[in-house]
Design an enzyme around this catalytic site. Structure first.
Site, mmCIF file in Angstrom:
data_model
loop_
_atom_site.group_PDB
_atom_site.id
_atom_site.type_symbol
_atom_site.label_atom_id
_atom_site.label_comp_id
_atom_site.label_asym_id
_atom_site.label_seq_id
_atom_site.Cartn_x
_atom_site.Cartn_y
_atom_site.Cartn_z
ATOM 1 N N ARG A 184 -0.116 -8.990 13.480
ATOM 2 C CA ARG A 184 -0.927 -7.930 12.772
ATOM 3 C C ARG A 184 -1.715 -8.622 11.708
ATOM 4 O O ARG A 184 -2.833 -8.156 11.468
ATOM 5 C CB ARG A 184 0.269 -7.233 11.820
ATOM 6 C CG ARG A 184 0.898 -6.154 13.005
ATOM 7 C CD ARG A 184 2.118 -5.795 12.605
ATOM 8 N NE ARG A 184 2.266 -5.242 11.394
ATOM 9 C CZ ARG A 184 3.590 -5.004 10.764
ATOM 10 N NH1 ARG A 184 4.473 -5.484 11.001
ATOM 11 N NH2 ARG A 184 3.463 -4.168 9.652
ATOM 12 N N ARG A 243 11.701 -1.314 11.248
ATOM 13 C CA ARG A 243 10.690 -1.135 11.931
ATOM 14 C C ARG A 243 10.793 -2.472 13.069
ATOM 15 O O ARG A 243 10.779 -3.495 12.677
ATOM 16 C CB ARG A 243 9.284 -1.173 11.481
ATOM 17 C CG ARG A 243 9.204 0.263 11.019
ATOM 18 C CD ARG A 243 7.932 0.442 9.995
ATOM 19 N NE ARG A 243 6.650 -0.501 10.740
ATOM 20 C CZ ARG A 243 5.482 -0.618 9.837
ATOM 21 N NH1 ARG A 243 5.264 -0.083 8.743
ATOM 22 N NH2 ARG A 243 4.451 -1.221 10.621
ATOM 23 N N ARG A 274 -9.441 1.051 9.055
ATOM 24 C CA ARG A 274 -8.932 -0.320 9.353
ATOM 25 C C ARG A 274 -10.018 -1.064 10.316
ATOM 26 O O ARG A 274 -9.571 -2.183 10.653
ATOM 27 C CB ARG A 274 -7.526 -0.364 10.606
ATOM 28 C CG ARG A 274 -6.150 -0.749 9.507
ATOM 29 C CD ARG A 274 -5.198 -0.630 10.425
ATOM 30 N NE ARG A 274 -4.088 -1.359 10.034
ATOM 31 C CZ ARG A 274 -2.959 -0.840 9.371
ATOM 32 N NH1 ARG A 274 -2.962 0.338 9.138
ATOM 33 N NH2 ARG A 274 -1.874 -1.636 9.265
ATOM 34 N N LYS A 322 0.821 -1.347 -0.045
ATOM 35 C CA LYS A 322 -0.118 -0.169 -0.022
ATOM 36 C C LYS A 322 0.652 1.293 -0.116
ATOM 37 O O LYS A 322 0.666 2.137 -0.746
ATOM 38 C CB LYS A 322 -0.757 0.164 1.550
ATOM 39 C CG LYS A 322 -1.748 -1.273 1.452
ATOM 40 C CD LYS A 322 -2.518 -1.008 2.793
ATOM 41 C CE LYS A 322 -2.005 -1.442 3.950
ATOM 42 N NZ LYS A 322 -1.326 -2.533 4.245
ATOM 43 N N ARG A 373 11.656 -5.763 4.819
ATOM 44 C CA ARG A 373 11.277 -4.402 4.513
ATOM 45 C C ARG A 373 12.313 -3.318 5.345
ATOM 46 O O ARG A 373 12.726 -3.702 6.551
ATOM 47 C CB ARG A 373 9.777 -3.946 5.183
ATOM 48 C CG ARG A 373 9.560 -2.380 5.160
ATOM 49 C CD ARG A 373 8.043 -2.065 5.188
ATOM 50 N NE ARG A 373 7.264 -2.599 6.304
ATOM 51 C CZ ARG A 373 6.046 -2.673 6.358
ATOM 52 N NH1 ARG A 373 5.401 -1.987 5.203
ATOM 53 N NH2 ARG A 373 5.360 -3.132 7.425
HETATM 54 P P1 ADP Z 1 2.428 -1.959 3.256
HETATM 55 O O1 ADP Z 1 2.251 -0.344 3.254
HETATM 56 O O2 ADP Z 1 1.205 -2.540 2.648
HETATM 57 O O3 ADP Z 1 2.458 -2.534 4.643
HETATM 58 P P2 ADP Z 1 4.712 -1.814 1.609
HETATM 59 O O4 ADP Z 1 4.348 -0.899 0.772
HETATM 60 O O5 ADP Z 1 5.694 -1.038 2.874
HETATM 61 O O6 ADP Z 1 3.530 -2.595 2.384
HETATM 62 O O7 ADP Z 1 5.377 -3.142 1.298
HETATM 63 C C1 ADP Z 1 6.093 -4.037 2.209
HETATM 64 C C2 ADP Z 1 7.305 -4.597 1.634
HETATM 65 O O8 ADP Z 1 7.245 -5.040 0.334
HETATM 66 C C3 ADP Z 1 8.469 -3.331 1.311
HETATM 67 O O9 ADP Z 1 9.683 -3.718 1.797
HETATM 68 C C4 ADP Z 1 8.430 -3.099 -0.303
HETATM 69 O O10 ADP Z 1 9.570 -2.702 -0.636
HETATM 70 C C5 ADP Z 1 7.866 -4.748 -0.743
HETATM 71 N N1 ADP Z 1 7.201 -4.639 -1.644
HETATM 72 C C6 ADP Z 1 6.065 -3.900 -2.077
HETATM 73 N N2 ADP Z 1 5.435 -4.240 -3.330
HETATM 74 C C7 ADP Z 1 6.225 -5.286 -3.596
HETATM 75 C C8 ADP Z 1 6.005 -5.880 -5.041
HETATM 76 N N3 ADP Z 1 5.263 -5.754 -5.831
HETATM 77 N N4 ADP Z 1 6.941 -7.072 -5.043
HETATM 78 C C9 ADP Z 1 8.031 -7.184 -4.051
HETATM 79 N N5 ADP Z 1 8.102 -6.434 -3.011
HETATM 80 C C10 ADP Z 1 7.312 -5.511 -2.723
HETATM 81 P P1 ADP Z 2 1.534 -1.997 7.683
HETATM 82 O O1 ADP Z 2 1.091 -1.246 6.600
HETATM 83 O O2 ADP Z 2 2.857 -2.673 7.635
HETATM 84 O O3 ADP Z 2 0.460 -2.976 8.576
HETATM 85 P P2 ADP Z 2 1.324 0.464 9.363
HETATM 86 O O4 ADP Z 2 2.512 1.390 9.288
HETATM 87 O O5 ADP Z 2 0.170 0.876 8.324
HETATM 88 O O6 ADP Z 2 1.963 -1.007 8.830
HETATM 89 O O7 ADP Z 2 0.857 0.171 10.715
HETATM 90 C C1 ADP Z 2 1.950 0.104 11.680
HETATM 91 C C2 ADP Z 2 0.682 -0.209 13.223
HETATM 92 O O8 ADP Z 2 0.272 1.208 13.407
HETATM 93 C C3 ADP Z 2 -0.379 -1.088 13.042
HETATM 94 O O9 ADP Z 2 -0.042 -2.431 13.479
HETATM 95 C C4 ADP Z 2 -1.190 -0.566 14.197
HETATM 96 O O10 ADP Z 2 -0.657 -0.858 15.573
HETATM 97 C C5 ADP Z 2 -1.079 1.043 14.066
HETATM 98 N N1 ADP Z 2 -2.020 1.693 13.074
HETATM 99 C C6 ADP Z 2 -1.994 2.238 11.919
HETATM 100 N N2 ADP Z 2 -2.813 2.640 11.318
HETATM 101 C C7 ADP Z 2 -3.868 2.328 12.075
HETATM 102 C C8 ADP Z 2 -5.606 2.135 12.225
HETATM 103 N N3 ADP Z 2 -5.819 2.896 11.028
HETATM 104 N N4 ADP Z 2 -6.082 1.744 13.077
HETATM 105 C C9 ADP Z 2 -5.426 1.082 14.068
HETATM 106 N N5 ADP Z 2 -4.230 1.175 14.234
HETATM 107 C C10 ADP Z 2 -3.641 1.581 13.230
#
Ligand code: ADP
Ligand code: ADP
Ligand code: ZN
Length: 215
Positions: A171, A160, A88, A13, A127
């Site tokens: 998660r 992280r 969420r 995302k 990541r």
């Molecule tokens: P989210 O915001 O949904 O948690 P991220 O955008 O941070 O996910 O992506 C999670 C990890 O996967 C990051 O390390 C990113 O570089 C990697 N990633 C994202 N899209 C792809 C893809 N299409 N193929 C391989 N790795 C990806």
């Molecule tokens: P990822 O996309 O890898 O799951 P985020 O950076 O979006 O990670 O979220 C990291 C943490 O921040 C989540 O595990 C949760 O604890 C908190 N968080 C983020 N957005 C929300 C939300 N909209 N509602 C509740 N908790 C949230």
């Protein structure tokens, strides 16, 4: 336009949101990034976020909404936004709809990025993230520069603390238990398009573009 990029942790995302900011002309609103910034500031609100985030649990709705209402009432996202990681829970989705309705807006499209748990674990554990701008990297799929300096902003790249396999599993359980309801909420409104999140970054971006343009 108000676009929601939806999917489990590690679906891509944040990465895809950053690739679309410029062409869509609207900012990315990532509650995760905002909460990490709040924690880094040392504020009381940041400390309350940390209690949940470090365990891989969702932050309670009232705290998330306090943060989001502030952002949406500012000028930053006056023309729309790419929502990433919010809403969420079903109550968060209802609250967002109500805030947007007051502004004469609504979520126009939800792009649900589908990725299996084994891929999620591989992505999240590899990541790396920029502390300043939230730019994502991956040890194998999108390697960070060897000096650990963000190519987008010069900030510090780090891992992280919640990006361990154990925390990712927690998660993902939170996602299954509470977040999947958000998809049902928007499915009922007919705005959801599901896409395969596996593939090269530009391929996935193309699928998102097609999903935005469809219907
Ligand atoms: P989210 O915001 O949904 O948690 P991220 O955008 O941070 O996910 O992506 C999670 C990890 O996967 C990051 O390390 C990113 O570089 C990697 N990633 C994202 N899209 C792809 C893809 N299409 N193929 C391989 N790795 C990806
Ligand atoms: P990822 O996309 O890898 O799951 P985020 O950076 O979006 O990670 O979220 C990291 C943490 O921040 C989540 O595990 C949760 O604890 C908190 N968080 C983020 N957005 C929300 C939300 N909209 N509602 C509740 N908790 C949230
Ligand atoms: Zn950066």
């Amino acid at each position: 336009m108000d676009l929601l990029l939806f999917g489990p942790p590690g679906a891509g995302k944040g990465t895809q949101a950053k690739l679309l900011i410029e062409e869509l002309g609207i900012p990315q609103l990532s509650t995760g990034d905002m909460m990490r910034a709040e924690r880094a500031s040392g504020s009381d609100l940041g400390k309350r976020f940390a209690e949940y985030m470090t365990q891989g649990l969702l932050v309670p709705d009232e705290l998330v909404l306090e943060l989001m209402e502030k952002v949406l009432s500012s000028d930053a996202a006056a023309k729309g936004a790419i929502f990433d990681g919010f809403p969420r829970t079903a109550p968060q989705a209802e609250a967002l709809d109500a805030i947007l309705a007051k502004l004469g807006r609504k979520i126009d499209r939800v792009v649900a990025i589908e990725v299996d748990l084994n891929v999620i674990i591989d992505r999240v554990t590899g990541r790396r993230v920029c502390k300043s701008c939230g730019q994502t990297y991956h040890l194998r799929y999108d390697p960070p520069p060897s000096d650990g300096v963000c190519t987008a902003c010069g900030g510090e790249i780090y891992q992280r603390a919640d990006d361990t396999e154990e925390k990712v599993r927690t998660r993902d359980s939170e996602y299954q238990a509470k977040t999947s309801a958000v998809l049902e909420h928007y499915d009922a409104k007919g705005v959801v398009v599901r896409i395969d999140g596996v593939g090269e970054l530009p391929e996935v971006t193309d699928r998102i573009r097609a999903a935005i343009a469809s219907k």
